[in-house]
Design an enzyme around this catalytic site. Structure first.
Site, mmCIF file in Angstrom:
data_model
loop_
_atom_site.group_PDB
_atom_site.id
_atom_site.type_symbol
_atom_site.label_atom_id
_atom_site.label_comp_id
_atom_site.label_asym_id
_atom_site.label_seq_id
_atom_site.Cartn_x
_atom_site.Cartn_y
_atom_site.Cartn_z
ATOM 1 N N SER A 174 -19.277 2.079 56.536
ATOM 2 C CA SER A 174 -17.936 1.552 56.594
ATOM 3 C C SER A 174 -16.577 2.641 56.403
ATOM 4 C CB SER A 174 -17.870 0.321 55.441
ATOM 5 O OG SER A 174 -16.994 -0.196 54.904
ATOM 6 N N TYR A 230 -20.103 -1.049 46.423
ATOM 7 C CA TYR A 230 -20.338 -0.713 47.481
ATOM 8 C C TYR A 230 -19.500 -0.064 48.285
ATOM 9 C CZ TYR A 230 -19.588 -2.652 52.170
ATOM 10 O OH TYR A 230 -19.976 -2.358 53.583
HETATM 11 C C1 8X3 Z 1 -16.496 -3.820 55.288
HETATM 12 C C2 8X3 Z 1 -15.318 -3.258 55.334
HETATM 13 O O1 8X3 Z 1 -13.151 -3.024 53.664
HETATM 14 O O2 8X3 Z 1 -15.053 -5.319 52.677
HETATM 15 O O3 8X3 Z 1 -17.679 -2.530 55.205
HETATM 16 O O4 8X3 Z 1 -14.726 -2.955 53.098
HETATM 17 S S1 8X3 Z 1 -14.312 -3.563 53.393
#
Ligand code: 8X3
Length: 252
Positions: free
Chosen positions: A136, A149
């Protein structure tokens, strides 16, 4: 020529399902992997030569069974798309829910490593392997509320780069794909734990966020280039997203 097998994890929806469709069209026998059998069955039914295997990338036994299944197929496992992953929660580090962080590490990081380890012998044997790691833009930038994340995706990026160094000299390329804003049915909804309003707000006013098919196209391109061509990292954002925090939104 032996059947070219592509394994796609997280294939039950979103980028994974779109990638399975696109690779099927490109002539691979796709093995679609996910936990949700009914979704996989529906996907496979619309494809030319695909099959499904129900597995959980966070389970050693499940991934070992997947590797065994692949061994039994007639063909060469040339491509592994480590796509299973996701985000849960938008709390600050201060308020982090450690169970969410644990899940994100388990699926995004350890899931990728577990499946990669299990399939490396097969990819090696094919003589022209490709490992795609669906990371990502969160793999190289951070943002408030995204700690769990972004930390997991940074780790995934580190795994991709390490793997590429360690596999040097072997016939396996390692491709990292870093999508920015992609609108899928589940990503934002899962992140906001089912809150449809918050999920919709992510894309509010953005004329054309990326869609799963855009990323599927990128996977297929990197995986079907001549094998000596290794796209190390592909950063893909919609036109409206000049940078993580610079999104052009138009409200009527
Ligand atoms: C998804 C992109 O901007 O939500 O992997 O991190 S973000």
């Amino acid at each position: 020529m032996p059947t070219r097998i592509a394994v796609v994890t997280g294939a039950s929806s979103g980028i994974g399902a779109a990638t399975a469709r696109r690779l099927d069209a490109a002539g691979f026998h796709v093995v679609a992997v996910a936990r949700r059998a009914e979704k996989l069955d529906a996907l496979v039914a619309e494809l030319k030569t695909a099959s499904s295997f129900v597995a959980d990338v966070t389970s050693d036994a499940s991934v070992a069974a997947l590797a065994e299944h692949l061994e039994s197929l007639d063909g060469e496992v040339e491509l592994l798309v480590n796509n299973a992953g996701g985000a849960i929660g938008a709390e600050t580090v201060e308020d982090a829910d450690l169970a969410d962080w644990q899940w994100m590490f388990d699926v995004n990081v350890l899931g990728t490593i577990r499946v990669t380890k299990a399939l490396l012998p097969l990819l090696d044997r094919s003589g022209r392997g490709t490992i795609v790691i669906m990371s990502s833009t969160a793999g190289f930038v951070v943002y408030e509320g995204g700690g769990g994340y972004t930390a997991a995706k940074h780790a995934e990026t580190a795994v991709a780069e390490t793997l590429r160094l360690e596999l040097s000299g072997r016939p396996i390329r390692v491709v990292e794909i870093c999508p920015g804003m992609v609108r899928t049915d589940e990503f934002a909804l899962k992140r906001y734990e089912g809150d449809a309003e918050k999920a919709a707000a992510v894309y509010a006013g953005v004329a054309e966020p990326l869609v799963a098919e855009d990323i599927a196209e990128c996977v297929t391109w990197t995986a079907t280039l001549p094998h000596h061509v290794n796209i190390d990292r592909l950063v893909v954002r919609p036109l409206a997203q000049a940078a993580q925090h610079k999104v052009h939104r138009v409200f009527e």
